[in-house]
Design a protein around this motif. Sequence first.
Motif, PDB file in Angstrom:
ATOM      1  N   PHE A 160       0.853  -1.183   0.000  1.00  0.00           N
ATOM      2  CA  PHE A 160       0.000   0.000   0.000  1.00  0.00           C
ATOM      3  C   PHE A 160       0.892   1.236   0.000  1.00  0.00           C
ATOM      4  CE2 PHE A 160      -2.883  -3.231   1.660  1.00  0.00           C
ATOM      5  CZ  PHE A 160      -3.983  -3.007   0.854  1.00  0.00           C
ATOM      6  N   ARG A 161       0.483   2.297  -0.724  1.00  0.00           N
ATOM      7  CA  ARG A 161       1.423   3.363  -1.032  1.00  0.00           C
ATOM      8  C   ARG A 161       1.059   4.744  -0.508  1.00  0.00           C
ATOM      9  NH1 ARG A 161       6.263   1.440  -1.204  1.00  0.00           N
ATOM     10  NH2 ARG A 161       6.654  -0.042  -2.878  1.00  0.00           N
ATOM     11  N   HIS A 162       0.016   4.895   0.321  1.00  0.00           N
ATOM     12  CA  HIS A 162      -0.157   6.191   0.980  1.00  0.00           C
ATOM     13  C   HIS A 162       1.083   6.534   1.809  1.00  0.00           C
ATOM     14  CE1 HIS A 162      -4.339   5.232   0.036  1.00  0.00           C
ATOM     15  NE2 HIS A 162      -4.697   6.470   0.370  1.00  0.00           N
ATOM     16  N   SER A 163       1.780   5.500   2.260  1.00  0.00           N
ATOM     17  CA  SER A 163       2.901   5.686   3.184  1.00  0.00           C
ATOM     18  C   SER A 163       4.200   6.059   2.493  1.00  0.00           C
ATOM     19  CB  SER A 163       3.115   4.396   3.980  1.00  0.00           C
ATOM     20  OG  SER A 163       3.358   3.304   3.090  1.00  0.00           O
ATOM     21  N   CYS A 164       4.240   6.112   1.162  1.00  0.00           N
ATOM     22  CA  CYS A 164       5.534   6.252   0.473  1.00  0.00           C
ATOM     23  C   CYS A 164       5.816   7.675   0.027  1.00  0.00           C
ATOM     24  CB  CYS A 164       5.614   5.294  -0.707  1.00  0.00           C
ATOM     25  SG  CYS A 164       4.863   5.898  -2.221  1.00  0.00           S
ATOM     26  N   VAL A 165       5.017   8.649   0.464  1.00  0.00           N
ATOM     27  CA  VAL A 165       5.243  10.045   0.107  1.00  0.00           C
ATOM     28  C   VAL A 165       5.799  10.772   1.333  1.00  0.00           C
ATOM     29  CG1 VAL A 165       4.238  12.154  -0.814  1.00  0.00           C
ATOM     30  CG2 VAL A 165       3.340   9.926  -1.530  1.00  0.00           C
ATOM     31  N   PHE A 166       6.985  11.350   1.191  1.00  0.00           N
ATOM     32  CA  PHE A 166       7.681  12.022   2.281  1.00  0.00           C
ATOM     33  C   PHE A 166       7.821  13.503   1.944  1.00  0.00           C
ATOM     34  CE2 PHE A 166       8.935   7.634   1.985  1.00  0.00           C
ATOM     35  CZ  PHE A 166       8.783   7.168   3.282  1.00  0.00           C
ATOM     36  N   VAL A 167       7.796  14.353   2.971  1.00  0.00           N
ATOM     37  CA  VAL A 167       7.855  15.798   2.743  1.00  0.00           C
ATOM     38  C   VAL A 167       8.871  16.427   3.687  1.00  0.00           C
ATOM     39  CG1 VAL A 167       5.438  15.879   1.996  1.00  0.00           C
ATOM     40  CG2 VAL A 167       6.007  16.313   4.400  1.00  0.00           C
ATOM     41  N   ASN A 168       9.404  17.556   3.251  1.00  0.00           N
ATOM     42  CA  ASN A 168      10.219  18.375   4.140  1.00  0.00           C
ATOM     43  C   ASN A 168       9.276  19.137   5.069  1.00  0.00           C
ATOM     44  OD1 ASN A 168      11.542  21.184   4.766  1.00  0.00           O
ATOM     45  ND2 ASN A 168      13.233  19.778   4.345  1.00  0.00           N
TER      46      ASN A 168
ATOM     47  N   GLY B 246      -1.203   7.887  -8.834  1.00  0.00           N
ATOM     48  CA  GLY B 246      -2.557   7.536  -9.237  1.00  0.00           C
ATOM     49  C   GLY B 246      -3.547   7.598  -8.090  1.00  0.00           C
ATOM     50  N   ILE B 247      -3.148   7.087  -6.941  1.00  0.00           N
ATOM     51  CA  ILE B 247      -4.037   7.123  -5.770  1.00  0.00           C
ATOM     52  C   ILE B 247      -4.303   8.558  -5.354  1.00  0.00           C
ATOM     53  CG2 ILE B 247      -4.177   6.563  -3.311  1.00  0.00           C
ATOM     54  CD1 ILE B 247      -2.643   3.942  -4.020  1.00  0.00           C
ATOM     55  N   LEU B 248      -3.264   9.384  -5.317  1.00  0.00           N
ATOM     56  CA  LEU B 248      -3.458  10.786  -4.945  1.00  0.00           C
ATOM     57  C   LEU B 248      -4.334  11.510  -5.973  1.00  0.00           C
ATOM     58  CD1 LEU B 248       0.083  11.861  -3.663  1.00  0.00           C
ATOM     59  CD2 LEU B 248      -1.940  11.305  -2.307  1.00  0.00           C
ATOM     60  N   ALA B 249      -4.207  11.128  -7.243  1.00  0.00           N
ATOM     61  CA  ALA B 249      -5.058  11.741  -8.267  1.00  0.00           C
ATOM     62  C   ALA B 249      -6.513  11.340  -8.079  1.00  0.00           C
ATOM     63  CB  ALA B 249      -4.567  11.336  -9.658  1.00  0.00           C
ATOM     64  N   ASP B 250      -6.760  10.043  -7.875  1.00  0.00           N
ATOM     65  CA  ASP B 250      -8.130   9.558  -7.714  1.00  0.00           C
ATOM     66  C   ASP B 250      -8.780  10.059  -6.433  1.00  0.00           C
ATOM     67  OD1 ASP B 250      -8.079   8.179 -10.090  1.00  0.00           O
ATOM     68  OD2 ASP B 250      -7.923   6.170  -9.191  1.00  0.00           O
ATOM     69  N   GLU B 251      -8.016  10.062  -5.358  1.00  0.00           N
ATOM     70  CA  GLU B 251      -8.592  10.333  -4.044  1.00  0.00           C
ATOM     71  C   GLU B 251      -8.576  11.816  -3.664  1.00  0.00           C
ATOM     72  OE1 GLU B 251      -9.311   7.504  -1.426  1.00  0.00           O
ATOM     73  OE2 GLU B 251      -9.805   6.724  -3.416  1.00  0.00           O
TER      74      GLU B 251
ATOM     75  N   ASP C 253      -0.289   8.992   9.823  1.00  0.00           N
ATOM     76  CA  ASP C 253      -1.097   7.870  10.304  1.00  0.00           C
ATOM     77  C   ASP C 253      -1.678   7.151   9.090  1.00  0.00           C
ATOM     78  OD1 ASP C 253      -2.304   6.123  12.046  1.00  0.00           O
ATOM     79  OD2 ASP C 253      -3.963   7.473  12.562  1.00  0.00           O
ATOM     80  N   PHE C 254      -0.812   6.450   8.367  1.00  0.00           N
ATOM     81  CA  PHE C 254      -1.187   5.942   7.054  1.00  0.00           C
ATOM     82  C   PHE C 254      -1.990   4.643   7.096  1.00  0.00           C
ATOM     83  CE2 PHE C 254       3.169   4.637   8.045  1.00  0.00           C
ATOM     84  CZ  PHE C 254       3.087   3.261   7.947  1.00  0.00           C
ATOM     85  N   GLU C 255      -1.813   3.820   8.140  1.00  0.00           N
ATOM     86  CA  GLU C 255      -2.471   2.512   8.122  1.00  0.00           C
ATOM     87  C   GLU C 255      -3.999   2.628   8.035  1.00  0.00           C
ATOM     88  OE1 GLU C 255      -3.099  -1.582  10.712  1.00  0.00           O
ATOM     89  OE2 GLU C 255      -1.445  -0.242  11.254  1.00  0.00           O
ATOM     90  N   PRO C 256      -4.677   3.460   8.827  1.00  0.00           N
ATOM     91  CA  PRO C 256      -6.140   3.563   8.672  1.00  0.00           C
ATOM     92  C   PRO C 256      -6.540   4.024   7.277  1.00  0.00           C
ATOM     93  CG  PRO C 256      -5.443   4.542  10.748  1.00  0.00           C
ATOM     94  CD  PRO C 256      -4.201   4.267   9.972  1.00  0.00           C
ATOM     95  N   LEU C 257      -5.782   4.933   6.674  1.00  0.00           N
ATOM     96  CA  LEU C 257      -6.100   5.386   5.327  1.00  0.00           C
ATOM     97  C   LEU C 257      -5.959   4.253   4.318  1.00  0.00           C
ATOM     98  CD1 LEU C 257      -4.281   8.848   5.220  1.00  0.00           C
ATOM     99  CD2 LEU C 257      -6.745   8.451   5.306  1.00  0.00           C
ATOM    100  N   GLU C 258      -4.893   3.478   4.452  1.00  0.00           N
ATOM    101  CA  GLU C 258      -4.670   2.388   3.505  1.00  0.00           C
ATOM    102  C   GLU C 258      -5.693   1.279   3.691  1.00  0.00           C
ATOM    103  OE1 GLU C 258       0.130   3.106   2.892  1.00  0.00           O
ATOM    104  OE2 GLU C 258      -0.539   1.522   4.259  1.00  0.00           O
TER     105      GLU C 258
END
Length: 329
Positions: free
Chosen positions: A80-88, A120-125, A203-208
């Motif tokens: 699952f890939r909500h967790s793979c986006v990192f930010v400064n 793709g997920i960020l685009a759809d959601e 808190d990515f697990e509930p989203l995924e």
Amino acid sequence: MDTTPSALTIGCFRYDTTQALFEGGIDAKVTTAPTLPEIFERVIREHEFDVAELGLTFYLRLLDEGLPYVALPIFPNRVFRHSCVFVNTHAGITGPADLAGRTIGEFGTYGQDSGVWAKGILADEYGFAPERSRWVIGGLEHPAPPFGFIPHPHPARADVSEAPAGKALGAMLEAGEIDALFSANVPQCVLDGSPNVARLFPDFEPLERDYHRRTGIFPIMHTIVVRRELLTERSELARELYTAFSAAKDTAADRYRRDRRLYQVPTMVPWLDALVERNEEQFAGDWWPYGIEANRATLDTYLRYHHEQGLSERRLRVEEVFAPALLGT
């Protein structure tokens, strides 16, 4: 060419889903490499293995370029890939909308498997539009050019460039030289607890989990490919490989289920039993399905993303991608 089963060579990563193959679960020579890109390069440049793991986008980019392999619906790597986006943390990014107009790093290529899914997920959601950001491609922890063994398509409207010489994306993110990073691996600066970096969704697990419940999609990263000529010479090979890889995956799943009785004491992960029980409830008995039908929604979505993101000239169909002998799985 000797095409007896014992002559087969298999190159794949040593996951729990494939561990049984390394332990003699198939009559073949099974090898791995320190990193997955090394396996992919050996497949693509040297055609080294008879059977191999390959990233989906790596395979799709080469479908029309004479790659002498065909994919089987065996998926040893999915995340699952909500967790793979990192930010400064100083960039003022508090949600997906804030990625517009920002400079974002991506490892190896524009549209690595993890990046295809995340975009793709960020685009759809959330309405994310990748072409509204600037993309920098390079190495994650060490300076490196984009992968030299695959084509690098991207939409003409997307601003894509290489990382500056001597620069690695993880350090650039921590220093604020890029605003965000789409990465299959967790950057070392995150693992080290740097206050300058964080996940876009902490808190990515509930989203995924919610995403999976609503869509039925468990994102697929990699597939297994086999030499096309071997499928012609050995009509049952596709089914034999599917059976062997499926048995290896089931062996791993059964081990987790059996170890519930022992509170997963063969591992050193606290509360793993609770996680296994939650997954049993959510995935209805098969956390990690192989085959076409159980994964059709996931595969169709990936193929749509691949086309929408300018990585394939047309939207491919599942039936064009996988070996005909296994389309009924």
